[in-house]
Design an enzyme around this catalytic site. Structure first.
Site, PDB file in Angstrom:
ATOM      1  N   GLU A 124     -15.757  23.518 -55.593  1.00 41.64           N
ATOM      2  CA  GLU A 124     -17.296  23.618 -55.197  1.00 41.64           C
ATOM      3  C   GLU A 124     -18.201  22.532 -56.052  1.00 41.64           C
ATOM      4  OE1 GLU A 124     -17.811  25.293 -52.690  1.00 41.64           O
ATOM      5  OE2 GLU A 124     -16.727  26.851 -52.364  1.00 41.64           O
ATOM      6  N   HIS A 149     -17.577  36.333 -55.462  1.00 38.69           N
ATOM      7  CA  HIS A 149     -17.038  36.980 -54.280  1.00 38.69           C
ATOM      8  C   HIS A 149     -17.710  38.443 -54.477  1.00 38.69           C
ATOM      9  CE1 HIS A 149     -13.989  34.093 -52.982  1.00 38.69           C
ATOM     10  NE2 HIS A 149     -15.191  33.357 -53.075  1.00 38.69           N
TER      11      HIS A 149
END
Ligand code: 2HA
Ligand code: ZN
Length: 273
Positions: A124, A149
Site C-alpha cells: 500500500e 482491518h
C-alpha cells in the site's frame, strides 16, 4: 547504519511506540496474517544527519512522483510482514526509506544491497505516499498513516444502508459521547476498489481531505494522526461505537441514540479539545 539509527533517541522512541501499537492491532484481531501497515514521516528526526553511503543502499523507482516529499525520510512496515512479529522485532519488519531529490524513487537506507534479509515496503506504499504528500501540500502536522482491518467497522460496510457517509457517521456518533469528542470529523467513506490500486489511493485521498479516518468498504480503515498512538486511538474509539451498535442489535435493542440537542452539546465540548 544500525549504530546510526540506534543512536537517534527520538527515532528509537517512535519505533518503540509503533511496536507497542502493532501488538495492539494484533490483539484486537485487526491484523490477521500480514494485514495492516503503518508509515511515519521521520524527516524532522533525520534531516540533520549526514548520510553519504547511497551507493550501498537498494534503490527503487516509484510509479508516480511525490514532489512535496523530495528528500523526505519515512519508516514503513514491510510487505508480507506481520504486526505480531513487528511488536517484538521492529527492525526485522519495518524499513527506513528516503525519497530522492525529485521524489521519483527511494533508497531503503536501513538495508544494504545484497543483504540476505532484505525486504520491500508495504504493497500500500502508493496510498501512504499519496497521503503524506497531501499532508505536506496542505501544511498540516500529521506524521502517521495507518491501515488496519478494524472488523467492527468493516462489518457495517457490508450493509448497503451504511455505505453512505452521513448515515455511517450518524450511527457512529450516536453510540458513545467520546466518539463526537475525539473523532469530530467522523469517517470518510471509500467505496470498494481493488486493494493497492490507483483508484483506491485516489478515493482515500479524497476522503482524508476532510476526515482523519477513511473507511474502506468491505476491507478496513486508513487513518492519519500526529502520533502512532493518536492514530490508533481514533480507530479504537470508532470501533467501540460500532461494537456497541452491534451489541444492541444482537440483544434486540433498538439503540436509543443521542438527541440532536445532546449531539450539539457534545460538538461544543469537542471544539475545546
Ligand atoms: O498490509 O492490509 O490491504 C496488507 C493489507 C493490504
Ligand atoms: Zn488491508
Amino acid at each position: 547504519m544500525k549504530e546510526y539509527f540506534n543512536s537517534n533517541k527520538e527515532l528509537k522512541n517512535i519505533i518503540r511506540e509503533t511496536s507497542e501499537i502493532a501488538g495492539y492491532l494484533w490483539q484486537r484481531g485487526w491484523a490477521e496474517r500480514n494485514a495492516s501497515n503503518i508509515s511515519v514521516n521521520i524527516t524532522d528526526l533525520l534531516k540533520k544527519e549526514e548520510i553519504s553511503e547511497y551507493s550501498l543502499f537498494p534503490y527503487f523507482t516509484l510509479p508516480l512522483s511525490y514532489p512535496k516529499l523530495a528528500g523526505s525520510y519515512f519508516f514503513v512496515t514491510g510487505t508480507g510482514k506481520r504486526m505480531r512479529d513487528l511488536a517484538w522485532k521492529p527492525m526485522k519488519n519495518l524499513l527506513i526509506l528516503q525519497l530522492n531529490g525529485d521524489a521519483s524513487g527511494y533508497w531503503i537506507i536501513s538495508q544494504t544491497i545484497g543483504d540476505a534479509e532484505n525486504f520491500l515496503p508495504t504493497s500500500e506504499l502508493p496510498t501512504h505516499l499519496g497521503i503524506h504528500q497531501m499532508i505536506a501540500e496542505r501544511g498540516s502536522n500529521e506524521k502517521v498513516v495507518m491501515h488496519t482491518h478494524a472488523h467492527e467497522l468493516v462489518t457495517l460496510t457490508h450493509a448497503k444502508e451504511f455505505c453512505d457517509q452521513d448515515r455511517l457517521n450518524q450511527v457512529l456518533w450516536s453510540m458513545h459521547p467520546e466518539t463526537v469528542i475525539f473523532v469530530p470529523k467522523g469517517v470518510g467513506f471509500v467505496p470498494y476498489f481493488l486493494p493497492g490500486s490507483v483508484e483506491i489511493a485516489a478515493e482515500t485521498l479524497k476522503a482524508l481531505q476532510n476526515h482523519d479516518v477513511a473507511l474502506w468498504e468491505k476491507h478496513g480503515v486508513f487513518a492519519i494522526g500526529k502520533s502512532v498512538e493518536e492514530t490508533f486511538d481514533a480507530i479504537d474509539i470508532l470501533a467501540k461505537s460500532a461494537h456497541i451498535f452491534f451489541m444492541c442489535r444482537s440483544a434486540n435493542i433498538i439503540p436509543d441514540s443521542f438527541s440532536e440537542a445532546q449531539l450539539a452539546e457534545l460538538r461544543k465540548l469537542a471544539e475545546n479539545f
